[in-house]
Design an enzyme around this catalytic site. Structure first.
Site, PDB file in Angstrom:
ATOM      1  CG  ASP A 234      67.538  17.727  32.659  1.00  0.00           C
ATOM      2  OD1 ASP A 234      68.205  18.583  33.284  1.00  0.00           O
ATOM      3  OD2 ASP A 234      66.333  17.509  32.890  1.00  0.00           O
TER       4      ASP A 234
HETATM    5  C1  BGC Z   1      66.125  19.965  35.475  1.00  0.00           C
HETATM    6  C2  BGC Z   1      66.307  20.985  34.370  1.00  0.00           C
HETATM    7  C3  BGC Z   1      67.238  22.063  34.814  1.00  0.00           C
HETATM    8  C4  BGC Z   1      68.561  21.434  35.237  1.00  0.00           C
HETATM    9  C5  BGC Z   1      69.569  22.437  35.731  1.00  0.00           C
HETATM   10  C6  BGC Z   1      67.450  19.467  35.986  1.00  0.00           C
HETATM   11  O1  BGC Z   1      67.264  18.686  37.123  1.00  0.00           O
HETATM   12  O2  BGC Z   1      65.364  18.883  35.001  1.00  0.00           O
HETATM   13  O3  BGC Z   1      65.062  21.537  34.014  1.00  0.00           O
HETATM   14  O4  BGC Z   1      67.413  23.002  33.788  1.00  0.00           O
HETATM   15  O5  BGC Z   1      68.311  20.523  36.287  1.00  0.00           O
HETATM   16  O6  BGC Z   1      69.180  22.948  36.947  1.00  0.00           O
END
Ligand code: BGC
Length: 752
Positions: A234
């Protein structure tokens, strides 16, 4: 659907690379991109999940710059209410097309985390409280997206069920709950969807960051489930890249200064094996070769047909919770009062990283006006979500009440605004804004025919709504075409068939994790164990506002004639469904199982399979539901494995978890390892073995009856002794006794 074959394990493009180049493949070039290295092409990753959020301008370090317009499909909270994997797969394919046309290689979704607590701020991005529904819809989404050559990224792996402290907190989950609920959702998505990437979550699991969790990323994901893709972090989840590479993380996102150098240095100083770096590089290279969109980029990537699909998906996702006196569908004559800001200015998605810049948005008010025929439609805003919601706007309220008085039927749009819920924080209550409830109560005194239409990402307390409204339509979040979808359901052009994917509790205090959410001191203790969602409400016999799986129709269905049989892989149920009402409709058929004679703590019923059937009025069809035997298994921590208990299983088929229409039983044989007998095994454990009881009585001899001895002590001696470990019994306390016991145990353990 075309499935791209698994990548070669050693793409030629990696063998020739230097250590530095291999390390650099394992982290981003910028916020959304990876590096092109040698012959390995760069990848563009974007959010996900319910639309393509591709930033227009250059990357900014938070990834929040405006994005190009894209179709906004219903977010998972809405889409899940369709209970329709085929529809979800079509939505996935449309997302794949839009991603491809924008040059996107990886679309970051679906989110298959379990809705553990109604307050989780991100529940709008997740499908369900149940792992079968969540995992199977996630798998369908993946198959759809990947059919276009775009990789899906199942997220957030794993046990990320709260937003509070999500980047640090440890989810402390006992093994059965972890396996049977939280991981099962991912397992079904991975096995059923074969995603090319999995995104690990921010949080720790039992103290270890997901991004550094070898057990999770390697042993379970690859070893047990056969995942052959790349694990992506993530965004910002990696704090120690070397530890992450060691654990099985392949790609750190986004770019972080110095991260590749740390990997190179660790290989040079011997603290990280180069093989691990090779492995990660090969997987990223394989992904870069595999995730090649099947269609060329287009300048103008807007597609009218996708708006129609978004509307179809929204129509299928609307749940008719209540319809007293058949207030719905609305008639196309008389005076219809429409009240509530959401009618004119819809809220159709949640806030945070999944926020889509929609191509076009249908509002319900215009759609109602268009569809109303001879009916007169008047509107009053009633309240405003942009002002302080604590205070009533007297003039707006009065206008709404006057409109209600002058109308034959009133459709009131209520719900949560953007500031009430979003990614990044959790709610601390599940109430609708008080100003809206006051409005509803006033309007309901002015008119008895109230239809409430609900907009929300997370569950809300519905008692004040069901008390005031004769009919309730629950749209959750419906995407850009939700407004027209609602109008079509209101007027009966579409017969609602959505079902709740999450229980609506009477009070927040009833919910399973009420006392342990969102956790404290960096730990979230999942104290409710496997009793998540309806499993808890059913086990505690708690009344609920609306049960899991609930949803009405403008027609009615009869379930009958359940036939159960064994198949090579499990159990097959066939049930006849008849549309007994006056119009065509769709039934969502749900199959639950139970086992009363069980050695483990179990919910009274658990969803194992589901299916949808479209029927003309009067039409009858057989629906076939297959349950894989593995779905019946529970996790046995003693053997670190899945065990199917043998016994007579109750199979229940119905229209919701609390509306079982037909049931039967089927006998299933035991499967799975048994723990080895040891000197610490109890009398009762040994007695369960077919040969155990006889051997025990021979060993212990015909001592005087337990009954007589027990009576003297005023106790049931046999029951007390049942939990005695063998080595604490007198006869086995001596060296000679212990020797005899050892022989018996060896004999028992060698039997099948
Ligand atoms: C979120 C993800 C997301 C990523 C990119 C993170 O903060 O938890 O779900 O895909 O950011 O935006």
């Amino acid at each position: 659907m075309t499935i791209t074959p698994a990548p070669e394990t050693t793409p030629a493009s990696v063998s020739a690379l230097t250590l530095e180049e291999k390390a650099s493949l394992g982290s981003g070039a910028a916020f959304w991109t990876t590096k092109a290295v040698g012959s390995v092409p760069r990848l563009l990753l974007t959010d996900g999940p319910h639309g393509v959020r591709k930033q227009i301008a250059a990357d900014d370090h938070l990834g929040i710059a405006p994005s190009a317009p894209a179709t906004c499909f219903p977010p998972a909270a809405g889409l899940a209410q369709s209970w329709d994997p085929a529809l979800v797969e079509r939505v996935g394919a449309a997302l794949g097309v839009e991603a491809a046309e924008r040059g996107v290689n990886v679309l970051l979704g679906p989110g298959v985390n379990i809705k553990r607590d109604p307050r989780c701020g991100r529940n709008f991005e997740y499908f369900s409280e149940d792992p079968v529904l969540s995992g199977d819809l996630g798998a369908a989404w993946i198959r759809g997206v990947q059919s276009e050559g775009v990789a899906a990224s199942v997220k957030h792996f794993a046990a990320n069920n709260a937003e509070h402290d999500r980047m640090r907190a440890s989810s402390d989950v006992e093994p059965r709950a972890l396996r049977e609920i939280y991981l099962r959702s991912f397992e079904r998505a991975v096995r059923g969807g074969q995603p090319w990437t999995v995104m690990c979550s921010y949080n720790r699991i039992d103290g270890v960051f997901a991004a550094e969790n070898r057990w999770l990323l390697t042993d379970v994901l690859r070893g047990e489930w056969g995942f052959d893709g790349a694990v992506v972090s993530d965004w910002g989840a990696v704090t120690d890249r070397v530890a992450s590479v060691r654990a099985g993380l392949d790609l750190e996102m986004p770019a972080r200064a110095g991260s590749d150098d740390q990997v190179v240095a660790a290989v040079r100083d011997g603290s990280l094996s180069e093989e691990k770096v090779d492995l990660a590089a090969r997987r990223v290279a394989a992904l870069a070769h595999r995730a090649r969109p099947r269609r060329p980029e287009r300048e103008d990537a807007s597609r009218a047909s996708h708006h129609d699909l978004a509307r179809e998906a929204a129509e299928r996702s609307i749940v008719l919770l209540k319809n007293d006196g058949d207030v719905l569908p609305l008639s196309r004559s008389g005076r219809i009062g429409v009240i509530g800001e959401f009618a004119a200015t819809p809220r159709f998605q949640g806030g945070g990283s999944s926020r889509i810049n929609p191509i076009r948005v249908d509002d319900a008010l215009s759609a109602i006006r268009q569809a109303a025929g001879d009916a007169e439609v008047h509107y009053a805003q009633g309240f405003s979500t942009s002002t302080d919601e604590a205070a009533d706007d007297g003039a707006q309220l009065d206008a709404a009440v006057r409109l209600a008085e002058a109308s034959d039927v009133v459709v009131v749009f209520l719900g949560l605004g953007d500031h009430d819920e979003s990614e990044g924080f959790d709610r601390d209550h599940i109430e609708l804004p008080p100003v809206q409830l006051r409005l509803l109560a006033r309007v309901a005194t002015a008119n008895a025919r109230i239809v409430a239409v609900l907009t929300h990402g997370g569950v809300v307390r519905l008692a004040p709504v069901t008390a005031a409204a004769s009919a309730v339509l629950d749209g959750a979040l419906l995407g850009e075409a939700g407004g027209s979808a609602l109008a079509r359901v209101l007027f009966g052009e579409v017969n609602p068939a959505g079902r709740l994917a999450e229980t609506a509790p009477i009070r927040l205090e009833d919910s399973p994790s009420f006392l342990s959410f969102p956790g404290e001191h960096g730990h979230v203790s999942y104290g409710e164990g496997v009793f998540v969602g309806y499993r808890w409400y059913d086990a505690r016999r708690l009344d609920v506002e609306f049960p899991f799986g609930h949803g009405l129709s403008y027609t009615s269905f009869d379930h009958r004639d359940l036939r159960l049989e064994h198949t090579a892989t499990g159990v097959r149920a066939v049930v006849s469904i008849t549309n007994t009402g006056a119009r065509a409709g769709r039934e969502v058929v749900q199959l639950y199982t139970a086992l009363s004679d069980t050695r483990v703590s179990r919910a009274p019923r658990e969803l194992r399979a589901f299916g949808v059937v479209d029927l003309e009025h009067g039409e009858k069809q057989d629906v076939v539901l297959d349950v894989d035997i593995a779905a019946l298994a529970h996790w046995d921590r003693r053997v670190e494995g899945w065990v199917v208990e043998g016994g007579r299983y109750l199979v229940e088929v119905g229209a919701s978890s609390r509306d079982i229409r037909v049931s039967g039983t089927i006998t299933v044989d035991r499967r799975g390892d048994r723990p080895a007998f040891t000197a610490e095994s109890t009398i009762s454990e040994i007695s369960e073995h077919p040969a155990g009881a006889g051997i025990l009585s021979a060993l212990l001899g015909g001592s005087r009856s337990d009954d007589a001895a027990g009576q003297e002590l005023g106790m049931d001696l046999a029951r007390m002794l049942a939990s005695f470990p063998l080595n604490r019994l007198g006869p086995f306390g001596t060296p000679e006794g212990a020797g005899r016991l050892e022989q018996v145990l060896t004999a028992l353990n060698s039997e099948d």
